[in-house]
Motif scaffolding. Structure first.
Motif, mmCIF file in Angstrom:
data_model
loop_
_atom_site.group_PDB
_atom_site.id
_atom_site.type_symbol
_atom_site.label_atom_id
_atom_site.label_comp_id
_atom_site.label_asym_id
_atom_site.label_seq_id
_atom_site.Cartn_x
_atom_site.Cartn_y
_atom_site.Cartn_z
ATOM 1 N N VAL A 260 0.853 -1.187 0.000
ATOM 2 C CA VAL A 260 0.000 0.000 0.000
ATOM 3 C C VAL A 260 0.890 1.238 0.000
ATOM 4 O O VAL A 260 1.770 1.362 0.862
ATOM 5 C CB VAL A 260 -0.952 0.022 1.222
ATOM 6 C CG1 VAL A 260 -1.744 1.323 1.248
ATOM 7 C CG2 VAL A 260 -1.888 -1.174 1.170
ATOM 8 N N GLN A 261 0.681 2.105 -0.957
ATOM 9 C CA GLN A 261 1.437 3.346 -1.049
ATOM 10 C C GLN A 261 0.485 4.521 -0.870
ATOM 11 O O GLN A 261 -0.677 4.466 -1.313
ATOM 12 C CB GLN A 261 2.162 3.460 -2.395
ATOM 13 C CG GLN A 261 3.216 2.388 -2.613
ATOM 14 C CD GLN A 261 4.350 2.487 -1.611
ATOM 15 O OE1 GLN A 261 4.599 3.550 -1.047
ATOM 16 N NE2 GLN A 261 5.042 1.375 -1.392
ATOM 17 N N GLN A 262 0.969 5.575 -0.216
ATOM 18 C CA GLN A 262 0.142 6.733 0.120
ATOM 19 C C GLN A 262 0.451 7.901 -0.807
ATOM 20 O O GLN A 262 1.616 8.158 -1.124
ATOM 21 C CB GLN A 262 0.378 7.157 1.569
ATOM 22 C CG GLN A 262 0.009 6.100 2.592
ATOM 23 C CD GLN A 262 0.255 6.577 4.011
ATOM 24 O OE1 GLN A 262 0.842 7.624 4.233
ATOM 25 N NE2 GLN A 262 -0.197 5.802 4.984
ATOM 26 N N ARG B 30 5.612 10.212 -11.417
ATOM 27 C CA ARG B 30 6.829 9.429 -11.628
ATOM 28 C C ARG B 30 6.508 7.961 -11.868
ATOM 29 O O ARG B 30 7.258 7.260 -12.586
ATOM 30 C CB ARG B 30 7.750 9.582 -10.413
ATOM 31 C CG ARG B 30 9.175 9.168 -10.681
ATOM 32 C CD ARG B 30 10.077 9.515 -9.509
ATOM 33 N NE ARG B 30 11.463 9.240 -9.825
ATOM 34 C CZ ARG B 30 12.034 8.048 -9.745
ATOM 35 N NH1 ARG B 30 11.322 7.012 -9.338
ATOM 36 N NH2 ARG B 30 13.310 7.880 -10.056
ATOM 37 N N THR B 31 5.408 7.477 -11.313
ATOM 38 C CA THR B 31 5.017 6.086 -11.530
ATOM 39 C C THR B 31 4.746 5.824 -12.995
ATOM 40 O O THR B 31 5.165 4.800 -13.557
ATOM 41 C CB THR B 31 3.778 5.756 -10.684
ATOM 42 O OG1 THR B 31 4.062 6.008 -9.309
ATOM 43 C CG2 THR B 31 3.374 4.307 -10.859
ATOM 44 N N GLY C 147 9.804 14.015 -1.646
ATOM 45 C CA GLY C 147 8.538 13.473 -1.180
ATOM 46 C C GLY C 147 8.336 12.028 -1.639
ATOM 47 O O GLY C 147 9.264 11.338 -2.066
ATOM 48 N N SER C 148 7.089 11.579 -1.547
ATOM 49 C CA SER C 148 6.767 10.213 -1.942
ATOM 50 C C SER C 148 6.881 10.070 -3.468
ATOM 51 O O SER C 148 6.404 10.920 -4.210
ATOM 52 C CB SER C 148 5.350 9.860 -1.489
ATOM 53 O OG SER C 148 4.951 8.621 -2.032
ATOM 54 N N PRO C 149 7.496 8.982 -3.955
ATOM 55 C CA PRO C 149 7.587 8.795 -5.408
ATOM 56 C C PRO C 149 6.255 8.485 -6.056
ATOM 57 O O PRO C 149 6.132 8.552 -7.282
ATOM 58 C CB PRO C 149 8.562 7.613 -5.543
ATOM 59 C CG PRO C 149 8.453 6.881 -4.252
ATOM 60 C CD PRO C 149 8.186 7.927 -3.208
ATOM 61 N N TYR C 150 5.238 8.135 -5.261
ATOM 62 C CA TYR C 150 3.917 7.852 -5.801
ATOM 63 C C TYR C 150 3.025 9.091 -5.842
ATOM 64 O O TYR C 150 1.889 9.022 -6.277
ATOM 65 C CB TYR C 150 3.236 6.745 -4.983
ATOM 66 C CG TYR C 150 4.009 5.456 -5.005
ATOM 67 C CD1 TYR C 150 3.865 4.551 -6.053
ATOM 68 C CD2 TYR C 150 4.899 5.148 -3.994
ATOM 69 C CE1 TYR C 150 4.577 3.370 -6.082
ATOM 70 C CE2 TYR C 150 5.622 3.961 -4.014
ATOM 71 C CZ TYR C 150 5.458 3.082 -5.065
ATOM 72 O OH TYR C 150 6.179 1.912 -5.093
ATOM 73 N N GLN C 151 3.543 10.202 -5.345
ATOM 74 C CA GLN C 151 2.780 11.449 -5.324
ATOM 75 C C GLN C 151 3.143 12.281 -6.544
ATOM 76 O O GLN C 151 4.304 12.318 -6.963
ATOM 77 C CB GLN C 151 3.112 12.228 -4.048
ATOM 78 C CG GLN C 151 2.363 13.535 -3.902
ATOM 79 C CD GLN C 151 2.678 14.184 -2.570
ATOM 80 O OE1 GLN C 151 3.188 13.527 -1.661
ATOM 81 N NE2 GLN C 151 2.388 15.461 -2.444
ATOM 82 N N PRO C 152 2.152 12.971 -7.166
ATOM 83 C CA PRO C 152 2.470 13.853 -8.292
ATOM 84 C C PRO C 152 3.510 14.895 -7.894
ATOM 85 O O PRO C 152 3.377 15.574 -6.882
ATOM 86 C CB PRO C 152 1.125 14.486 -8.642
ATOM 87 C CG PRO C 152 0.109 13.509 -8.159
ATOM 88 C CD PRO C 152 0.703 12.884 -6.928
#
Length: 517
Positions: A62-64, A95-96, A141-146
């Motif tokens: 789970v990624q946030q 980035r995903t 920041g998170s790599p899953y965040q825009p």
């Protein structure tokens, strides 16, 4: 006599070796011990702590993605925003999605740089992840965040990206709330409001176990009201949780917590009085630089000053100004190295310092209230007159007067009906020009009444008014010179009447602040 069958005798070589038997027993014991240990470990993992490890395994997939909350506004006493948010077009990159491409999205980012009029290297650097070896700029920041690429995109640029979505996979252009300091009436209120900057890793770690943890995308207050009420203003960021596989590909949405807006903070500042205070302070400093100082044989430097305007009955701060000041908008979106050096360098005169509450200056004659009270409590004559020499010795310690200058003897502590001795400290020309100054009664001769010429023609309140005419009371506004010509203290002295900031502003000279910087 016939002999019976002879029993078979075992050859010594066919007998089992005792050493081999011992080895087999040892191996059997070892195997059983390993099986027992493995079984116990399996029982511990699967039964004893099975639920705990199951939850951790789920979290690993789970990624946030954080959705920042809109920061609350800072308002003056009338509801005028001193700090609020404006909507800007922010271009972001996922980035995903970029990592799924053969060239890791470099072609798309190069095409995006052409639309945004940026260098391709700058765009690529903005979406790369930060580590100990990666130089900035980078994304921490998170790599899953825009990842935001720019917050200054024009409408035309945003339309090109949205209309040609097939050419810009993983790129979005959406309106986002960005901090803004509108400065109503040219009242910057810089040091009172403060500024924002990104949160650091140390602050994230420190606030991890508190009731208000930080996220990597948070902007927090660094000074002033932005820092004091940061928790209430920041609100609570929203979090969207995505299920991903072991390759990091999103396979579904697990949970979505919407963001909670930050609270608005209403202050006692009146933006109109604040604008007048900043204007008058600036003019007083400019005029003071033209005044010759007999003690130093040169003009006053007047490179810093402060003004505080309070309601005399409640003590509320109506205005607070400090010079030199700065533009808080320079911090929005990250301050440049040039602007930061201008605010913190040795020759900057430290505009980030709020001299109204952090500066150190001679208290001036307002401090006479304290030693006078101490003298009366110690038994000295309440009606006596006391000298004010240039210095005073107590034992081996010599205490010097401000600028080592002797002044007139202090009058009686009891208020009298006769005018007090006027102050020997010269008023700045900006205050003295076109006005008539009278010594106030019972104020130690250092606080002066300021009456503009138009008020000198008003009807005397002790003279009975004519029939059918009701004289309109006008407040007497004091302009007390603070120690070292730091600024003006404005307060209402009308008998028994509470003067609101709006009424005070109407009684002040009507001057429009021009460009003063």
């Amino acid at each position: 006599m016939t002999e019976g069958p002879r029993q078979h005798e075992q050859h010594p070589r066919d007998r089992p070796d005792p050493r081999v038997q011992i080895r087999l027993v040892v191996i059997q014991i070892l195997v059983f011990s390993l099986l027992l240990t493995l079984g116990g470990r399996l029982w511990y993992l699967q039964i004893r702590n099975g639920k705990e490890y199951t939850d951790e395994a789920k979290n690993n997939h789970v990624q946030q993605v954080v959705q920042p909350a809109v920061r609350g506004s800072l308002l003056d006493a009338r509801g005028v925003p001193l700090a609020d948010n404006e909507t800007r077009l922010v271009v972001s990159a996922s980035r995903t999605e970029l990592m799924k491409m053969k060239d890791k999205g470099r072609t798309v980012l190069t095409r995006l740089a052409g639309v945004l009029d940026m260098k391709p290297e700058d765009v690529v650097n903005k979406v790369r992840l930060c580590d100990s070896q990666t130089p900035k700029p980078c994304w921490n920041g998170s790599p899953y965040q825009p990842i935001p690429v720019t917050d200054e995109a024009t409408t035309q640029q945003a339309l090109q990206i949205r209309e040609r979505a097939e050419d810009f996979p993983g790129i979005t252009a959406e309106p986002t709330a960005v901090r803004r300091y509108p400065a109503p009436g040219k009242a910057r209120t810089s040091q009172v409001l403060g500024y924002l900057s990104p949160v650091t890793d140390a602050e994230i770690e420190k606030a991890k176990d508190t009731d208000s943890p930080f996220l990597r995308s948070d902007q927090i207050g660094r000074s002033g009201l932005e820092r004091t009420y940061d928790k209430a203003l920041r609100g609570k960021a929203g979090v969207t949780r995505y299920e991903v596989d072991n390759l990091g590909r999103v396979i579904g949405q697990a949970k979505n917590d919407p963001p909670v807006l930050g609270s608005n903070v209403v202050t006692s500042i009146d933006a109109r009085v604040q604008a007048v205070a900043e204007w008058e302070l600036h003019n007083a400093m400019v005029e003071a630089r033209k005044t010759f100082d007999k003690n130093t044989n040169e003009n006053y430097k007047a490179d810093a000053g402060a003004v505080v305007v309070m309601e005399n009955k409640t003590g509320r701060i109506v205005a607070m100004a400090s010079q030199p000041d700065y533009d808080p908008n320079a911090w929005v979106g990250g301050i440049s190295a040039k602007d930061y050096a201008a605010l913190t360098g040795k020759n900057s005169n430290f505009p980030l310092l709020n001299r109204a509450i952090q500066g150190q200056a001679a208290p001036g004659s307002i401090f006479k209230v304290i030693p006078t009270t101490a003298a009366v409590n110690a038994g000295y004559d309440f009606n006596g007159r006391y000298p004010c020499p240039s210095s005073y010795s107590i034992g081996n310690q010599v205490f010097k007067n401000f600028e080592s200058q002797a002044t007139a003897p202090s009058p009686s502590a009891r208020p009298s009906r006769s005018p007090a001795t006027p102050s020997t400290t010269p008023l700045p020309p900006a205050v003295a020009e076109g006005r008539r100054h009278e010594a106030e009664e019972g104020r130690q001769g250092l606080v002066l009444q300021d009456r503009p010429p138009v008020r000198s023609r008003r009807r005397d309140r002790h003279r009975p008014p004519q029939r059918g005419h009701r004289p309109r009371p006008r407040p007497q506004v004091e302009a007390g010179l603070l120690g070292g010509q730091q600024g003006l203290l404005v307060q209402d002295r009308q008998e028994g009447r509470h003067l609101r900031p709006a009424a005070l502003l109407r009684e002040l000279p009507r001057r429009q602040p021009d460009a003063r910087r």
